[in-house]
Design a protein around this motif. Structure first.
Motif, PDB file in Angstrom:
ATOM      1  N   ARG B  54       0.831  -1.211   0.000  1.00 30.96           N
ATOM      2  CA  ARG B  54       0.000   0.000   0.000  1.00 30.96           C
ATOM      3  C   ARG B  54       0.869   1.266   0.000  1.00 30.96           C
ATOM      4  NH1 ARG B  54      -2.165  -4.301   1.506  1.00 30.96           N
ATOM      5  NH2 ARG B  54      -4.413  -4.692   1.605  1.00 30.96           N
ATOM      6  N   GLU B  57       2.336   1.627  -3.502  1.00 34.33           N
ATOM      7  CA  GLU B  57       1.283   2.013  -4.462  1.00 34.33           C
ATOM      8  C   GLU B  57       0.903   3.480  -4.296  1.00 34.33           C
ATOM      9  OE1 GLU B  57      -1.254  -2.104  -5.265  1.00 34.33           O
ATOM     10  OE2 GLU B  57      -2.263  -0.363  -4.432  1.00 34.33           O
ATOM     11  N   ASN B  58       0.760   3.898  -3.033  1.00 39.70           N
ATOM     12  CA  ASN B  58       0.357   5.292  -2.788  1.00 39.70           C
ATOM     13  C   ASN B  58       1.414   6.253  -3.326  1.00 39.70           C
ATOM     14  OD1 ASN B  58      -1.875   4.220  -1.603  1.00 39.70           O
ATOM     15  ND2 ASN B  58      -1.300   4.715   0.500  1.00 39.70           N
ATOM     16  N   ASP B  98      -4.823   1.938   3.665  1.00 33.50           N
ATOM     17  CA  ASP B  98      -5.956   1.565   2.810  1.00 33.50           C
ATOM     18  C   ASP B  98      -6.844   2.773   2.516  1.00 33.50           C
ATOM     19  OD1 ASP B  98      -5.817  -1.039   1.928  1.00 33.50           O
ATOM     20  OD2 ASP B  98      -6.764  -1.892   3.705  1.00 33.50           O
ATOM     21  N   ASN B 101      -5.092   4.757  -0.016  1.00 35.33           N
ATOM     22  CA  ASN B 101      -5.104   3.973  -1.248  1.00 35.33           C
ATOM     23  C   ASN B 101      -6.475   4.050  -1.934  1.00 35.33           C
ATOM     24  OD1 ASN B 101      -5.162   0.951  -2.651  1.00 35.33           O
ATOM     25  ND2 ASN B 101      -3.114   1.833  -2.569  1.00 35.33           N
ATOM     26  N   SER B 137       0.474  -3.501  -9.708  1.00 40.65           N
ATOM     27  CA  SER B 137      -0.331  -3.628  -8.484  1.00 40.65           C
ATOM     28  C   SER B 137      -0.914  -5.028  -8.339  1.00 40.65           C
ATOM     29  CB  SER B 137      -1.458  -2.582  -8.525  1.00 40.65           C
ATOM     30  OG  SER B 137      -2.407  -2.838  -7.522  1.00 40.65           O
TER      31      SER B 137
END
Lengths: 344, 149
Positions: B54, B57-58, B98, B101, B137
């Motif tokens: 996470r 990805e962020n 999350d 995200n 991802s």
């Protein structure tokens, strides 16, 4: 289980006034689709001077399920296909009066001495794979070939050029209502499908809706004895069932050996031969993408049911982990390639 | 906490499958124990990597948005992309990551929908970068289905 056996015995007595000394024994819950509680049992009674023993399956509506389905649809599908020779259990009773077992249920013949393959294994059928595969794809072709009017099924009609839209609308709504987090891959798939609709269905047929590895019973000789779990059946495009059965999820991520049985080319050939239909490549690609999206919608819905506490069956939790991962990967890979293709 | 959470989850799953399940009766119970064990083996894969996935990805999404904010021709979206690119993860708890995200991916969906129908010169490159992100991802979040027996 004793109370369930007792109450079901009372129900059988009501349905079979000619029977006496009714006994219901060996009641045990089994995994039989995540949308219904399924019980295996043995019923015995005296009738016409004989003792009759009948193994039965009881499918009862749960409090909450993987996906909302109408039990009469499934029951009526068994009733329509049983006389045709397609291997399905004989349906016996459909009951919607809550006084008997608190929730609606139906009763059907129990297919004994058979097993179902596990869908998430690389070789679910071992040495029987080829024999089962020939029957699996041929039976699916026969379902596609059957005339819904002659079968007498009562399902929502749909026009050949509308079936894709109806199904896509339905599953998009499930994602809209149940997603616990944003779904960029699913949303991209939905947009692609709307921009690139498939050709109209060659015909409208009964679509099983969940025809796949794990949803049929076979005996030790490798004969398919029952096609199960018609909970999501509806009228639609025959390619929908074909592509669901061939989805990589049911072949342990191997698109070239769908369902872990035969090669992809042989599987499609058998289906064409049995259905009498041609496979349009554009339609095939659309319905393949659709089915991975439909899968995602089902797994998303399962995760919501579990997370909310509406249903704490562990199958719902597992469904929302591994299959979600597979379908996200399958869709992302396919859509990224289509995006490049469109820009080229 | 020691033993590590993934080690314990894997160990418990093994105990359930190999020691406890054979003592149980009832097909549904056995099936449920198998499903719980499988789920625990996947949780064992997730528990150590969840925050890292996470967090990364962020960071990737913020960088993507910073670039997109300079090129997209929708002024309102560009403003929101710019604002999102400047956000930071204040906590490394998975639920907090999350939440970030989710907010970033919601914006990503909007950006991708715009890029894929745009004929502007920037659109193809941006669309390609979005797919690169999504492919990365889903691969990072991949689960290995436990092979048993």
């Amino acid at each position: 289980m004793e109370e369930l056996a007792r109450r079901f015995g009372v129900y059988l007595a009501h349905k079979m006034p000619q029977a006496s000394n009714i006994e219901v024994a060996d009641v045990s819950r089994i995994h039989g689709g995540a949308s219904r509680e399924t019980f295996r049992l043995n019923a015995a009674w005296d009738e016409g001077g004989h003792r009759v023993v009948r193994p039965l399956i009881l499918r009862r509506d749960p409090v909450a399920s993987l996906i909302e389905t109408e039990r009469d649809l499934e029951y009526n599908a068994y009733r329509a296909f049983h006389p045709t020779g397609l291997p399905v259990p004989e349906p016996l009773y459909l009951e919607t009066d809550l006084k008997w077992l608190d929730r609606p249920f139906f009763v059907m013949e129990q297919i004994v001495g058979c097993a179902a393959g596990a869908p998430f294994t690389p070789d679910p059928y071992g040495p029987l794979a080829e024999k089962l595969g020939k029957q699996f794809w041929t039976h699916l072709g026969h379902i596609a070939a059957a005339d819904p009017e002659k079968l007498g099924v009562s399902m929502e009609p749909v026009a050949p050029d509308e079936s894709w839209k109806r199904e896509l609308d339905k599953w998009e709504k499930v994602i809209d209502e149940d997603e616990l987090c944003p779904q960029p891959v699913a949303r991209a798939a939905i947009r692609w499908m709307r921009r690139n609709p498939p050709p109209p269905a060659q015909k409208i047929c009964v679509v099983h809706g969940d025809y796949r590895t794990g949803n049929f019973l076979f005996n030790p000789e490798g004969e398919i004895k029952a096609i199960l779990d018609w909970e999501m059946c509806h009228l639609g495009d025959p390619l929908e069932d074909l592509c669901w059965a061939a989805d990589p999820l049911w072949g342990f991520d191997n698109k070239e050996r769908p369902g872990g049985m035969l090669s992809r080319a042989e599987s499609l050939r058998l289906w064409q031969e049995a259905s009498g239909l041609e496979i349009d490549p554009k339609g095939l690609r659309w319905w393949e993408i659709f089915n991975s999206l439909k899968g995602l919608a089902i797994w998303i819905s399962a995760g919501k049911e579990y997370q909310s506490g509406a249903n704490r069956d562990p199958i719902l939790a597992l469904s929302s982990i591994y299959p979600t991962d597979v379908h996200n990967r399958v869709l992302a890979k396919e859509l990224a390639a289509l995006s490049k293709e469109a820009r080229a | 906490m020691k033993p590590d959470a993934d080690v314990m989850l894997g160990g418990f799953a093994g105990t359930l499958l190999m020691d406890i399940a054979p003592q149980l009766g009832g097909e549904y119970t056995l099936g449920s124990v198998g499903i719980i064990s499988m789920s625990m083996l996947m949780m064992a894969q997730e528990v150590d990597r969840a925050a890292e996935i996470r967090y990364q990805e962020n960071a990737q999404l913020r960088a993507l948005f910073a670039e997109a904010a300079r090129i997209v021709d929708d002024k309102d979206l560009a403003k929101r992309l710019d604002a999102a690119s400047a956000t930071k993860d204040e906590s490394l708890r998975v639920r907090a990551l999350d939440a970030s995200n989710d907010a970033l991916k919601k914006l990503l969906i909007e950006l991708q929908a715009l890029a894929e129908v745009s004929k502007a010169p920037w659109a193809a490159g941006l669309e390609s970068k979005i797919w690169d992100f999504l492919l990365g991802s889903v691969e990072a979040r991949r689960f290995v289905f436990p092979a048993l027996g």
